[in-house]
Design an enzyme around this catalytic site. Structure first.
Site, PDB file in Angstrom:
ATOM      1  N   ASP A  86       0.877   4.078   1.477  1.00  0.00           N
ATOM      2  CA  ASP A  86       1.278   4.733   2.714  1.00  0.00           C
ATOM      3  C   ASP A  86       2.369   3.954   3.458  1.00  0.00           C
ATOM      4  O   ASP A  86       2.816   4.382   4.526  1.00  0.00           O
ATOM      5  CB  ASP A  86       0.072   4.975   3.640  1.00  0.00           C
ATOM      6  CG  ASP A  86      -0.765   3.744   3.919  1.00  0.00           C
ATOM      7  OD1 ASP A  86      -0.902   2.906   3.009  1.00  0.00           O
ATOM      8  OD2 ASP A  86      -1.302   3.623   5.034  1.00  0.00           O
ATOM      9  N   HIS A 139       0.849  -1.186   0.000  1.00  0.00           N
ATOM     10  CA  HIS A 139       0.000   0.000   0.000  1.00  0.00           C
ATOM     11  C   HIS A 139       0.892   1.247   0.000  1.00  0.00           C
ATOM     12  O   HIS A 139       1.961   1.262   0.626  1.00  0.00           O
ATOM     13  CB  HIS A 139      -0.896   0.024   1.241  1.00  0.00           C
ATOM     14  CG  HIS A 139      -2.271  -0.505   0.996  1.00  0.00           C
ATOM     15  ND1 HIS A 139      -2.971  -1.233   1.944  1.00  0.00           N
ATOM     16  CD2 HIS A 139      -3.102  -0.412  -0.083  1.00  0.00           C
ATOM     17  CE1 HIS A 139      -4.166  -1.549   1.456  1.00  0.00           C
ATOM     18  NE2 HIS A 139      -4.269  -1.066   0.236  1.00  0.00           N
TER      19      HIS A 139
END
Length: 281
Positions: free
Chosen positions: A67, A65
């Site tokens: 982030d 992901h």
């Protein structure tokens, strides 16, 4: 003494004024420095923590992901332009190679020029990529174990346990409630567990302009604060720290809300992470 520094405390990729940065950690134990996850802001966070980027040697990416991986390439490139000349080991799930090859392709002009014009060693020659999977591995002097955790629709997301010199740290990565995590964390000095306040979900939906799909992802892929507290109790850890906080930048929710959420589920030492926080153990 060992420590973990929270370089980015929030869950999710969005940035807001005066808010926390996305996920990244600096673990110092057994004489090693290990970066875990590379969300936006990790490079500045490391420098602010006093880390000499020329000495980076171990990075672990728990899943892909954005982030958690967005600033991996820029961190490594910045370390290289700062003077890194020694091997850098990067552990991550399948797909890490595609990310790295794409980053190197995007920076080919700059990298080639700096090798010929400035005499730097080729960046790709310094980077050693390792596929992360369940089981034991080593990060220099640190013994590590990885456990696949449920974070749908991502299938390759890994919690970690790190042990060195009689000290132990477990971190959940992004996960729905997962009782086997308590076995991995059993007796650890510190458990870093992601955590979400259910009463904050609708505010996130409103801020992002998203709808049912984001709501379903948050409720199906992350742990509520009380669930994380239950894992800590089941594992008998020494200190529970919430990181990857959802929501992390909403003034309507503060420490007392998190304390209320874990009341009756965890009665040991508790810390709510913020950017720049160092927890020693």
């Amino acid at each position: 003494m060992a420590s973990v520094t929270i370089l980015g405390a929030k869950g999710g990729p969005a940035l807001r004024k005066d808010g926390a940065m996305p996920t990244s950690l600096l673990v110092q134990m057994g004489g090693a420095q290990i970066v875990v996850d590379c969300g936006l802001g990790v490079t500045r966070g490391l420098v602010q923590a006093g880390v000499d980027l020329r000495g980076l040697s171990q990075i672990v990416i728990t899943h892909l992901h954005s982030d958690h991986v967005l600033e991996l390439g820029p961190l490594v490139h910045t370390a290289w332009t700062t003077g890194l000349r020694t091997p850098l080991h990067i552990w991550g799930p399948p797909g890490l190679r595609a990310y790295w090859d794409g980053f190197m392709a995007s920076m080919a002009f700059d990298c080639d020029l700096r090798v010929t014009d400035e005499g730097r060693p080729p960046l790709d020659d310094l980077v050693r990529l390792h596929v992360l999977d369940e089981g034991a591995f080593t990060l220099g002097p640190v013994h590590a174990r990885a456990l696949r955790v449920p974070h749908p629709p991502v299938t390759d997301c890994f919690a970690l346990r790190l042990d060195a010199d009689g000290k132990s740290l477990c971190l959940s990565a992004d996960t729905a409630y997962f009782p086997p995590l308590a076995d991995l964390a059993q007796g650890a000095d510190v458990l870093l567990h992601e955590a979400m306040l259910p009463q904050g979900i609708e505010a996130i939906i409103a801020k992002t302009g998203m709808g049912d799909k984001l709501r379903a992802h948050l409720t199906g892929s992350h742990s509520t604060a009380d669930q994380a507290a239950q894992i800590a109790t089941q594992a008998g850890v020494g200190h529970l720290v919430f990181y990857h906080i959802i929501p992390a930048d909403d003034p309507a929710f503060g420490l007392t809300d998190w304390q209320a959420a874990i009341s009756g589920h965890w009665d040991g030492p508790f810390t709510l992470a913020h950017d720049g926080l160092t927890v020693e153990f």
